[in-house]
Design an enzyme around this catalytic site. Structure first.
Site, PDB file in Angstrom:
ATOM      1  N   LYS A   1       0.834  -1.227  -0.102  1.00  0.00           N
ATOM      2  CA  LYS A   1       0.163  -0.044   0.029  1.00  0.00           C
ATOM      3  C   LYS A   1       0.784   1.269   0.125  1.00  0.00           C
ATOM      4  CE  LYS A   1      -3.794   1.970   2.784  1.00  0.00           C
ATOM      5  NZ  LYS A   1      -4.744   1.750   3.920  1.00  0.00           N
TER       6      LYS A   1
ATOM      7  N   SER B   1      -9.445   2.296   2.017  1.00  0.00           N
ATOM      8  CA  SER B   1      -8.261   2.806   1.816  1.00  0.00           C
ATOM      9  C   SER B   1      -7.415   2.015   1.242  1.00  0.00           C
ATOM     10  CB  SER B   1      -7.718   3.762   3.087  1.00  0.00           C
ATOM     11  OG  SER B   1      -7.119   2.572   4.059  1.00  0.00           O
TER      12      SER B   1
ATOM     13  N   SER C   1      -9.980  -0.827   6.920  1.00  0.00           N
ATOM     14  CA  SER C   1      -9.362  -0.667   5.626  1.00  0.00           C
ATOM     15  C   SER C   1      -8.370  -1.920   5.110  1.00  0.00           C
ATOM     16  CB  SER C   1      -8.599   0.751   5.496  1.00  0.00           C
ATOM     17  OG  SER C   1      -9.575   1.844   5.476  1.00  0.00           O
TER      18      SER C   1
END
Length: 469
Positions: A83, A156, A180
């Site tokens: 991420k 997210s 998330s």
């Protein structure tokens, strides 16, 4: 097995065996992944940036080491992705924010260091919502759910969920501040884990809300979740909030419900929850019974007020995290993130203290409840596979957001670990997810229970029907 369509959906533990037995090479696997990303991600938009040169260099190094009999870990030579709020030295880390489009860290996050040392191959950085809040920045193209472009890809860690589900990496690292990791897993038919707060170092991870942020794995199976978690967990002297815990030992955990007591609050998991999710959870209860587990009726502590407080709780902390750039560069922020920060900056100290006291009460009540049971069964979200239209006003409507996060955010506040896993499909063939909530430090039990579900079901093996394949 010599082309990408044969190998891209292997689970990491399967790929590990093939690499170590020399039936597949890290270079071969990495080239196949990069080709697949090039072919498909133009429509999926899961990657913020692909690090092809780094990946090929690391794959060659892994291949050379394995040829010499050097095996760093079961993850040696396996391509994964991160991420885009996890720092990687020399690679832009922007956290979904155009404001940080040229931010290049000098050092790796601790989780990256641990995975480098384990011999993994880094494919790139995965797209995410702005600052890890609910909505992508207006200037960034949102990732598309590979199961259906009209549907939400999760919050997210959306890019991590999309890439892992579409076979564009074998696993990924995401973060979870209000759900998330779990939301993208539910939306994309994946398995992931929000660890105990402090179990995984946050050093080198761009902050959203310090006391709510958790870093964890997003994978295609509970066993793969264990593979990644066992590598990244453990004490880190660079993170003062890091727990002095030992790493998990993968071979010592076997799938079984025998001897486990699973708490179920039927009123809590059914109230305002879609019938398709209720029915799927009933099947999980049947699997627990059939596997020798015990199901005990419980009464959950009040989660309503904790989830109602989450935006303000998070807002104060994210205002601190962004104080160097907001409001100074407010014009470069999207409206959703701006609203959250503004709300945090305006909250009084007395109101924030009330939120903290409520959080402490919930934390204590959860600890007490989990003394008599091993894990708790819950949905990830109250409605199945929402469309983008359904969620269009989510970031502007606190009550709509509270309804969505009522089964996730309370455990960011309390710090209890949660494993999300697939529990079926809707009539529209979209994935839905459930979760197990465990005692602090109880990740091994969560992985054991998740693997036990996946021993007797195949929901985690279902794949999206990509029309570009």
């Amino acid at each position: 097995m010599n082309n990408s369509t044969d190998i891209h959906y292997l689970e990491m533990h399967e790929l590990s065996q093939l690499i170590r037995s020399r039936k597949l090479s890290p270079v071969e696997v990495t080239k196949a992944q990069l080709s697949r990303i090039e072919a498909l991600d133009g429509k999926l938009n899961s990657y913020a940036r692909v690090t092809a040169d780094i990946a090929l260099e690391q794959a060659q190094q892994a291949e050379d080491e394995l040829a010499k009999g050097i095996c760093r870990s079961p993850l040696h030579g396996i391509p994964i992705a991160f991420k885009d709020l996890i720092d990687i030295a020399g690679v832009v880390t922007a956290a979904g924010m155009p404001l940080h489009a040229h931010r290049i860290p000098e050092h790796d996050a601790t989780v990256v260091t641990r995975l480098r040392e384990a011999g993994t191959v880094m494919l790139g950085k995965l797209q995410m919502t702005e600052g890890a809040f609910a909505i992508h920045h207006p200037d960034i193209v949102e990732p598309n759910n590979p199961w259906g472009a009209a549907y939400w890809a999760g919050a997210s860690s959306s890019g991590a969920g999309v890439a892992t589900a579409a076979g564009l990496c074998y696993g990924s690292l995401g973060s979870d501040t209000g759900g998330s990791i779990r939301f993208p897993c539910a939306a994309n038919g994946l398995t992931g884990l929000k660890p105990t707060w402090g179990r995984v170092s946050r050093h080198g991870v761009m902050e959203m809300a310090a006391s709510l942020d958790h870093v964890g794995p997003i994978t295609r199976s509970a066993r793969d979740t264990l593979f990644l978690l066992s590598t990244i967990s453990g004490h880190d002297p660079l993170d003062p909030t890091s727990l002095s815990s030992v790493c998990l030992e993968v071979p010592s955990i076997e799938p079984s419900f025998k001897g486990l007591t699973v708490g179920v609050d039927l009123e809590w998991i059914n109230k305002d929850v879609d019938p398709v999710i209720q029915k799927a959870l009933e099947e999980i209860i049947r699997i627990i019974f059939a596997g020798g587990g015990r199901v005990k009726k419980i009464k959950m502590p009040d989660t309503y007020h904790v989830s109602s407080n989450w935006e303000s709780h998070c807002g104060v902390q994210i205002a601190v995290a962004h104080e160097e750039t907001y409001p100074k560069y407010a014009a470069q922020y999207g409206s959703a993130l701006s609203r959250l920060i503004d709300g945090g900056r305006q909250l009084s100290g007395m109101d924030y203290q009330r939120i903290l006291l409520e959080a402490q009460r919930f934390n204590g009540a959860m600890d007490a409840l989990l003394q008599d049971i091993d894990i708790i069964l819950a949905p990830v979200q109250p409605y199945a596979a929402p469309t983008h239209d359904q969620l269009a006003n989510l970031a502007q409507d606190p009550e709509a957001n509270r309804h969505l996060i009522q089964f996730t955010a309370p455990f960011n506040v309390s710090g209890h670990p949660c494993m999300s896993f697939p529990i079926g499909l809707t009539d529209n063939h979209m994935p839905i997810g459930g979760q197990f909530i465990g005692r602090k430090g109880g990740e091994a039990t969560l992985c054991r229970a998740g693997m036990a579900v996946q021993e007797v079901s195949d929901w985690h093996k279902l794949r999206p029907n990509l029309n570009m394949e």
